[in-house]
Design a protein around this motif. Structure first.
Motif, short mmCIF file in Angstrom:
data_model
loop_
_atom_site.label_atom_id
_atom_site.label_comp_id
_atom_site.label_asym_id
_atom_site.label_seq_id
_atom_site.Cartn_x
_atom_site.Cartn_y
_atom_site.Cartn_z
N GLY A 1 0.83 -1.21 0.00
CA GLY A 1 0.00 0.00 0.00
C GLY A 1 0.85 1.25 0.00
N ASP A 2 0.47 2.21 -0.77
CA ASP A 2 1.16 3.50 -0.82
C ASP A 2 0.16 4.61 -0.88
OD1 ASP A 2 3.91 3.52 -0.50
OD2 ASP A 2 4.32 3.06 -2.59
N PRO A 3 -0.13 5.29 0.17
CA PRO A 3 0.35 5.05 1.52
C PRO A 3 -0.44 3.95 2.22
CG PRO A 3 -1.07 6.97 1.51
CD PRO A 3 -0.97 6.49 0.09
N VAL A 4 0.08 3.50 3.34
CA VAL A 4 -0.60 2.50 4.16
C VAL A 4 -1.87 3.15 4.72
CG1 VAL A 4 -0.43 1.15 6.28
CG2 VAL A 4 1.53 1.30 4.75
N ALA A 5 -2.97 2.45 4.66
CA ALA A 5 -4.23 2.97 5.20
C ALA A 5 -4.18 2.99 6.73
CB ALA A 5 -5.40 2.12 4.73
N LEU A 6 -4.86 3.93 7.34
CA LEU A 6 -4.88 4.05 8.81
C LEU A 6 -5.41 2.78 9.46
CD1 LEU A 6 -4.37 5.70 11.34
CD2 LEU A 6 -6.64 6.72 11.05
N ASP A 7 -6.46 2.19 8.92
CA ASP A 7 -7.00 0.95 9.49
C ASP A 7 -5.96 -0.17 9.44
OD1 ASP A 7 -9.42 2.09 10.14
OD2 ASP A 7 -10.44 1.39 8.33
N GLU A 8 -5.14 -0.20 8.41
CA GLU A 8 -4.08 -1.21 8.31
C GLU A 8 -2.98 -0.93 9.33
OE1 GLU A 8 -3.16 -0.86 4.16
OE2 GLU A 8 -4.81 -2.20 3.58
N LEU A 9 -2.64 0.34 9.54
CA LEU A 9 -1.65 0.68 10.55
C LEU A 9 -2.13 0.26 11.93
CD1 LEU A 9 1.07 2.11 11.24
CD2 LEU A 9 -0.32 4.09 11.81
N LYS A 10 -3.41 0.43 12.21
CA LYS A 10 -3.97 0.02 13.50
C LYS A 10 -3.80 -1.48 13.69
CE LYS A 10 -7.32 3.76 14.00
NZ LYS A 10 -8.74 4.11 14.13
N ILE A 11 -3.99 -2.25 12.63
CA ILE A 11 -3.79 -3.70 12.71
C ILE A 11 -2.33 -3.99 13.00
CG2 ILE A 11 -3.84 -5.85 11.38
CD1 ILE A 11 -6.32 -4.63 9.91
N ILE A 12 -1.43 -3.25 12.37
CA ILE A 12 0.00 -3.44 12.60
C ILE A 12 0.34 -3.15 14.07
CG2 ILE A 12 2.30 -2.52 12.06
CD1 ILE A 12 1.22 -2.14 9.15
N VAL A 13 -0.20 -2.07 14.62
CA VAL A 13 0.04 -1.74 16.03
C VAL A 13 -0.49 -2.85 16.93
CG1 VAL A 13 -0.50 -0.11 17.89
CG2 VAL A 13 0.08 0.76 15.62
N LEU A 14 -1.68 -3.34 16.63
CA LEU A 14 -2.23 -4.46 17.41
C LEU A 14 -1.33 -5.69 17.33
CD1 LEU A 14 -6.07 -4.41 16.65
CD2 LEU A 14 -4.98 -4.17 18.88
N MET A 15 -0.85 -5.99 16.14
CA MET A 15 0.00 -7.18 15.96
C MET A 15 1.34 -7.03 16.68
SD MET A 15 -1.90 -9.31 14.45
CE MET A 15 -0.73 -10.63 14.18
N VAL A 16 1.89 -5.82 16.73
CA VAL A 16 3.15 -5.61 17.47
C VAL A 16 2.90 -5.82 18.96
CG1 VAL A 16 4.88 -3.88 18.13
CG2 VAL A 16 4.23 -4.15 15.72
N HIS A 17 1.81 -5.27 19.48
CA HIS A 17 1.47 -5.51 20.89
C HIS A 17 1.23 -7.00 21.13
CE1 HIS A 17 0.91 -1.14 21.30
NE2 HIS A 17 1.04 -1.36 22.59
N TRP A 18 0.50 -7.64 20.23
CA TRP A 18 0.19 -9.07 20.32
C TRP A 18 1.47 -9.89 20.38
CZ3 TRP A 18 1.28 -12.62 16.33
CH2 TRP A 18 0.67 -13.88 16.44
N SER A 19 2.40 -9.55 19.51
CA SER A 19 3.65 -10.30 19.42
C SER A 19 4.50 -10.17 20.68
CB SER A 19 4.44 -9.82 18.21
OG SER A 19 5.67 -10.47 18.12
N THR A 20 4.45 -9.02 21.32
CA THR A 20 5.27 -8.78 22.50
C THR A 20 4.58 -9.21 23.79
OG1 THR A 20 4.44 -6.53 22.69
CG2 THR A 20 6.49 -6.84 21.45
#
Length: 173
Positions: free
Chosen positions: A132-151
């Motif tokens: 994605g260019d740019p990354v959609a905000l909803d996708e960034l939110k998923i990324i933030v969730l996944m980083v928290h999930w992973s840690t």
């Protein structure tokens, strides 16, 4: 790819509960995800796993907030704490790929003490690896969730609500 990541997040509450990539791929296929989506998601999750390997989570004794310190090359003495006056400067490639809306949201999370600098860098790195260019905000939110999930860090309930809810249908106060 993001639909697969949401499925993984919803079905494996913690990163350490997630099965090995081969078994996860079979489960995702059995749930009807396309092979290309699965391949992209597993590749992205592999990158997330590598990015969080050097992460050391420290809990502050005076409150329940967690801070993340990135341990460089496996050496705790090489970790540099961020100064209170430090400022993150985004490269042109990061600005182009993330866009103003995502950069603003990252800043909001930082100022809310939800995204310490170590986790912020992982979020940015994983967002740069996302399509994605740019990354959609909803996708960034998923990324933030996944980083928290992973840690294994569970975000505050209000932050979790902000990360999970869509803006559509919300009434501004």
């Amino acid at each position: 790819m993001f639909e697969v990541l949401v499925f993984v997040y919803e079905n494996y509450w913690r990163g350490d509960a997630c099965p090995e990539p081969e078994q996860l791929g079979r489960k995702l296929s059995a749930h009807g995800f396309e092979a290309e989506e699965i391949r992209e998601a597993l590749h992205w999750l592999d990158g997330l796993s590598l990015a969080t390997q050097g992460l050391q989570i420290e809990h502050s004794p005076d409150n329940d907030e967690a801070s993340a310190t990135v341990v460089l090359r496996g050496r705790p003495e090489a970790a540099l704490p961020q100064s209170d006056n430090a400022m993150r400067i985004y490269s042109q490639a990061e600005q182009d790929h993330l866009g103003a809306e995502c950069l603003g949201f990252i800043r909001f999370l930082e100022s809310s003490n939800v995204l310490p600098c170590g986790l912020r860098e992982i979020v940015i790195e994983r967002a740069m690896a996302a399509p994605g260019d740019p990354v959609a905000l909803d996708e960034l939110k998923i990324i933030v969730l996944m980083v928290h999930w992973s840690t294994g860090i569970e975000p505050d309930a209000l932050v979790l609500d902000e990360l999970c809810e869509s803006r559509e249908g919300r009434t501004a106060h």
